[in-house]
Write a protein that holds these residues in place. Sequence first.
Motif, PDB file in Angstrom:
ATOM      1  N   ALA A  17       0.645  -1.490   0.214  1.00 34.67           N
ATOM      2  CA  ALA A  17       0.492  -0.198  -0.215  1.00 34.67           C
ATOM      3  C   ALA A  17       0.772   0.951  -0.257  1.00 34.67           C
ATOM      4  O   ALA A  17       1.979   1.505   0.059  1.00 34.67           O
ATOM      5  N   GLY A  18       0.207   2.208  -0.872  1.00 32.04           N
ATOM      6  CA  GLY A  18       1.137   3.696  -0.815  1.00 32.04           C
ATOM      7  C   GLY A  18       2.385   3.655  -1.821  1.00 32.04           C
ATOM      8  O   GLY A  18       2.314   2.831  -2.264  1.00 32.04           O
ATOM      9  N   ASN A  19       3.255   4.603  -1.892  1.00 30.60           N
ATOM     10  CA  ASN A  19       3.920   5.063  -3.208  1.00 30.60           C
ATOM     11  C   ASN A  19       4.880   3.672  -2.730  1.00 30.60           C
ATOM     12  O   ASN A  19       5.011   3.178  -1.733  1.00 30.60           O
ATOM     13  N   VAL A  20       5.062   3.521  -4.056  1.00 34.22           N
ATOM     14  CA  VAL A  20       6.389   2.684  -4.659  1.00 34.22           C
ATOM     15  C   VAL A  20       7.977   3.345  -4.774  1.00 34.22           C
ATOM     16  O   VAL A  20       7.468   3.946  -6.172  1.00 34.22           O
ATOM     17  N   MET A  21       8.639   3.523  -4.363  1.00 31.60           N
ATOM     18  CA  MET A  21       9.985   4.225  -5.060  1.00 31.60           C
ATOM     19  C   MET A  21      11.320   2.804  -5.391  1.00 31.60           C
ATOM     20  O   MET A  21      11.026   1.961  -4.571  1.00 31.60           O
ATOM     21  N   LEU A  22      11.868   3.628  -6.220  1.00 32.72           N
ATOM     22  CA  LEU A  22      12.757   2.931  -7.203  1.00 32.72           C
ATOM     23  C   LEU A  22      14.488   2.714  -6.486  1.00 32.72           C
ATOM     24  O   LEU A  22      14.425   3.923  -6.412  1.00 32.72           O
ATOM     25  N   GLY A  23      14.318   2.003  -5.516  1.00 28.87           N
ATOM     26  CA  GLY A  23      15.676   2.236  -5.055  1.00 28.87           C
ATOM     27  C   GLY A  23      17.026   2.229  -4.875  1.00 28.87           C
ATOM     28  O   GLY A  23      18.163   1.793  -4.928  1.00 28.87           O
ATOM     29  N   SER A  24      17.122   2.118  -6.263  1.00 27.98           N
ATOM     30  CA  SER A  24      18.200   1.718  -7.438  1.00 27.98           C
ATOM     31  C   SER A  24      18.498   3.389  -8.063  1.00 27.98           C
ATOM     32  O   SER A  24      17.430   3.299  -8.857  1.00 27.98           O
ATOM     33  N   SER A  25      19.902   3.560  -8.838  1.00 28.87           N
ATOM     34  CA  SER A  25      19.813   4.204  -9.003  1.00 28.87           C
ATOM     35  C   SER A  25      19.671   4.074 -11.053  1.00 28.87           C
ATOM     36  O   SER A  25      19.803   3.154 -10.894  1.00 28.87           O
ATOM     37  N   THR A  26      19.183   4.987 -11.821  1.00 30.69           N
ATOM     38  CA  THR A  26      18.915   5.140 -12.965  1.00 30.69           C
ATOM     39  C   THR A  26      19.847   5.583 -13.645  1.00 30.69           C
ATOM     40  O   THR A  26      19.547   5.880 -15.251  1.00 30.69           O
ATOM     41  N   ASP A  27      20.800   6.591 -12.967  1.00 30.93           N
ATOM     42  CA  ASP A  27      21.764   7.611 -14.009  1.00 30.93           C
ATOM     43  C   ASP A  27      22.554   6.682 -14.980  1.00 30.93           C
ATOM     44  O   ASP A  27      23.110   5.523 -14.154  1.00 30.93           O
ATOM     45  N   THR A  28      22.425   7.328 -16.163  1.00 27.54           N
ATOM     46  CA  THR A  28      23.545   6.978 -17.273  1.00 27.54           C
ATOM     47  C   THR A  28      24.672   7.680 -18.131  1.00 27.54           C
ATOM     48  O   THR A  28      23.889   7.542 -19.124  1.00 27.54           O
ATOM     49  N   PRO A  29      25.312   8.143 -17.315  1.00 27.79           N
ATOM     50  CA  PRO A  29      25.322   9.316 -17.995  1.00 27.79           C
ATOM     51  C   PRO A  29      26.822   9.460 -19.546  1.00 27.79           C
ATOM     52  O   PRO A  29      26.600  10.113 -20.426  1.00 27.79           O
ATOM     53  N   PHE A  30      27.308   8.255 -19.601  1.00 24.89           N
ATOM     54  CA  PHE A  30      27.911   8.202 -20.501  1.00 24.89           C
ATOM     55  C   PHE A  30      27.694   7.503 -21.502  1.00 24.89           C
ATOM     56  O   PHE A  30      27.164   8.517 -22.910  1.00 24.89           O
ATOM     57  N   LEU A  31      26.166   6.548 -21.263  1.00 25.59           N
ATOM     58  CA  LEU A  31      25.357   6.313 -22.063  1.00 25.59           C
ATOM     59  C   LEU A  31      24.033   8.110 -23.172  1.00 25.59           C
ATOM     60  O   LEU A  31      24.334   8.261 -24.241  1.00 25.59           O
ATOM     61  N   ASP A  32      23.510   8.620 -22.136  1.00 26.14           N
ATOM     62  CA  ASP A  32      23.088  10.012 -22.501  1.00 26.14           C
ATOM     63  C   ASP A  32      24.346  10.728 -23.056  1.00 26.14           C
ATOM     64  O   ASP A  32      23.536  11.729 -24.164  1.00 26.14           O
TER      65      ASP A  32
END
Length: 320
Positions: A17-32
Amino acid sequence: MPTITSLATTYILPQYAGNVMLGSSTDTPFLDAIGGLAVDDPDLLTNSVLFQWGVELLPDGAQPAIPEGADASFSEVSGTGPFNVVQIFQEAVNVSYSRQGATGSLVPASSTLTSSEQSAIRDILAHQVSLKLPKIRRDVNYSFVAGSYALPANNLTGRKTRGLIEATTTNVTDAGGAAMTEAMVLDMIQAVFTARGVVQGWEPTLMVAANQKRKLTDIFVRNAQFQQTSRRVGGANVQALETDFGVVNVMLERVVPTTVVQFAHLRLCRPRFMAVPGKGVFFGEPLSKTGASDKYQIYGEAGLEYGDEGYHGKLINLHV
């Protein structure tokens, strides 16, 4: 929560119940920085698992001494043909009908949502599919930076694209376990300048993990005794280095090994893709129906083109 590698059921894929947050980083600096996974240029497409590009080198500058009336001296530049391979990125989910319908069941299984509570995830199949997209981006980013090349002779193992760190072979400085110093960094950049050049328009950049990023800040800001003039801001964060060879940006990239500093001309790097006819590059599709569940996959093939590796450089075996 651990990754589930079997059919997702009400027993092993819980609801909250309630909000679910993603606990892993999603940054991809080189690819971006090199264009991401968007295919906005037909030149990014290849119709072979192996793809190649050309590199031509001119001889060193010299002063000719040609007498009057001399016959022309003929010479041609043959160049070299670096290559890499596209590898498969594939993710799939398999969610039972019961799990898709049990949007009101909570953990533990005996509890249910009250009238004042809301289920954070109403469509568990779509939610699980959406989690695969950042995972694929992270895998592509890692492969492009730290990947090891593999082109197997058969289909018992998969192809693997050559990452930028492995591709850099000309300008390599081995620290031998010593801590990074200003001289090490500048000597490595100088090696790139001597071998090819440091071209401002190609975005020369140092890519570092968190520990070496802090050391760069210590060496080039704190130890250089630069002073923060604001009364409201403390600390330091080096984002570019002013060197004798031009301005070199600093990129915090978590997939670079903690013992490595990678120098890259970012504009020489770009992703290459092999499309599937009628489907595209990275696409999703339902899989064949068997049993009381829905199966869905995301599929794509991509590899790294890194230009002339002599325009890149790296420091290795640094003290952590």
